[in-house]
Design a protein around this motif. Structure first.
Motif, mmCIF file in Angstrom:
data_model
loop_
_atom_site.group_PDB
_atom_site.id
_atom_site.type_symbol
_atom_site.label_atom_id
_atom_site.label_comp_id
_atom_site.label_asym_id
_atom_site.label_seq_id
_atom_site.Cartn_x
_atom_site.Cartn_y
_atom_site.Cartn_z
ATOM 1 N N VAL A 136 -36.351 41.062 -22.121
ATOM 2 C CA VAL A 136 -35.955 40.695 -20.755
ATOM 3 C C VAL A 136 -36.277 39.223 -20.503
ATOM 4 O O VAL A 136 -35.468 38.485 -19.931
ATOM 5 C CB VAL A 136 -36.657 41.615 -19.728
ATOM 6 N N ASP A 137 -37.452 38.793 -20.947
ATOM 7 C CA ASP A 137 -37.856 37.388 -20.787
ATOM 8 C C ASP A 137 -36.895 36.458 -21.540
ATOM 9 O O ASP A 137 -36.513 35.397 -21.037
ATOM 10 C CB ASP A 137 -39.284 37.200 -21.290
ATOM 11 N N HIS A 138 -36.486 36.862 -22.726
ATOM 12 C CA HIS A 138 -35.554 36.044 -23.507
ATOM 13 C C HIS A 138 -34.204 35.918 -22.797
ATOM 14 O O HIS A 138 -33.608 34.843 -22.764
ATOM 15 C CB HIS A 138 -35.376 36.642 -24.910
ATOM 16 N N ILE A 139 -33.736 37.004 -22.202
ATOM 17 C CA ILE A 139 -32.471 36.936 -21.460
ATOM 18 C C ILE A 139 -32.608 36.019 -20.252
ATOM 19 O O ILE A 139 -31.670 35.296 -19.906
ATOM 20 C CB ILE A 139 -31.972 38.337 -21.064
ATOM 21 N N LEU A 140 -33.773 36.003 -19.619
ATOM 22 C CA LEU A 140 -34.007 35.045 -18.525
ATOM 23 C C LEU A 140 -33.817 33.619 -19.033
ATOM 24 O O LEU A 140 -33.141 32.809 -18.390
ATOM 25 C CB LEU A 140 -35.414 35.224 -17.937
#
Length: 192
Positions: free
Chosen positions: A78-82
């Motif tokens: 999720v952090d990477h997609i952010l």
């Protein structure tokens, strides 16, 4: 029993309110014309819709899930997609990439920011008739800035974010937390 029912109703109400506050519960109506910008914007809309539903209803224990010890956790994905959403928005806004300090955002804050970034990027793209002006600028450790044309935005951050949405769906299913029922990924609507 009364407390359980009240808690359940509050949970349902908060989910409904959250759906109204965040973009991409459903995909916006399709543009009337096919242009460079409307097609690229619609691609980002599809990504936003998939991300919305891939992350909807995730619990703390879901976010900790890793399919193996060497893999990213669901939270890390999720952090990477952010990060990818920031790259996309920065390119279309023509601004320098600015990332939140690691660990400074909760899952809910990351999700909201990611969805808002996709929505802003889509709106900018749909209003454009020339995608060549959207140059992705990536600062390097040596102080230089690498520049890439919009083509690289498509096969880079946007395609990568779609890829990782699929990982979230796979991870959550493996963790015993299937997708909520209702969204139609073909139509971009939610069956009520």
């Amino acid at each position: 029993m009364k407390t359980i029912i009240t808690s359940f109703l509050l949970f349902i109400f908060s989910m409904a309110m959250n759906a109204q506050d965040l973009p991409y519960y459903e995909i916006p109506e399709a543009p009337k014309e096919f242009t460079q910008g409307t097609v690229a914007g619609r691609l980002v809309d599809g990504l936003g819709f998939r991300y919305y539903w891939a992350t909807e209803g995730l619990k703390e224990e879901d976010l900790k899930f890793k399919p193996s010890k060497d893999a990213r956790s669901l939270f890390d994905t999720v952090d990477h997609i952010l990060v990818l959403s920031i790259m996309t928005l920065s390119a279309v806004e023509g601004t320098e990439m600015s990332f939140p300090k690691e660990g400074s955002l909760t899952f809910a804050e990351m999700r909201k920011l990611t969805l808002e970034n996709f929505k802003k990027a889509s709106d900018i793209l749909k209003a454009s008739d020339d995608l060549s002006k959207f140059v992705m600028k990536i600062p390097r450790r040596n102080g230089e800035v690498a520049e890439y044309p919009f083509w690289n935005q498509l096969n880079g951050p946007i395609a990568d974010a779609i890829w990782h949405c699929g990982q979230i769906v796979s991870f959550r299913r493996s963790a015993g937390s299937p997708l909520p029922k209702g969204p139609s990924f073909l139509t971009g609507t939610v069956k009520k």
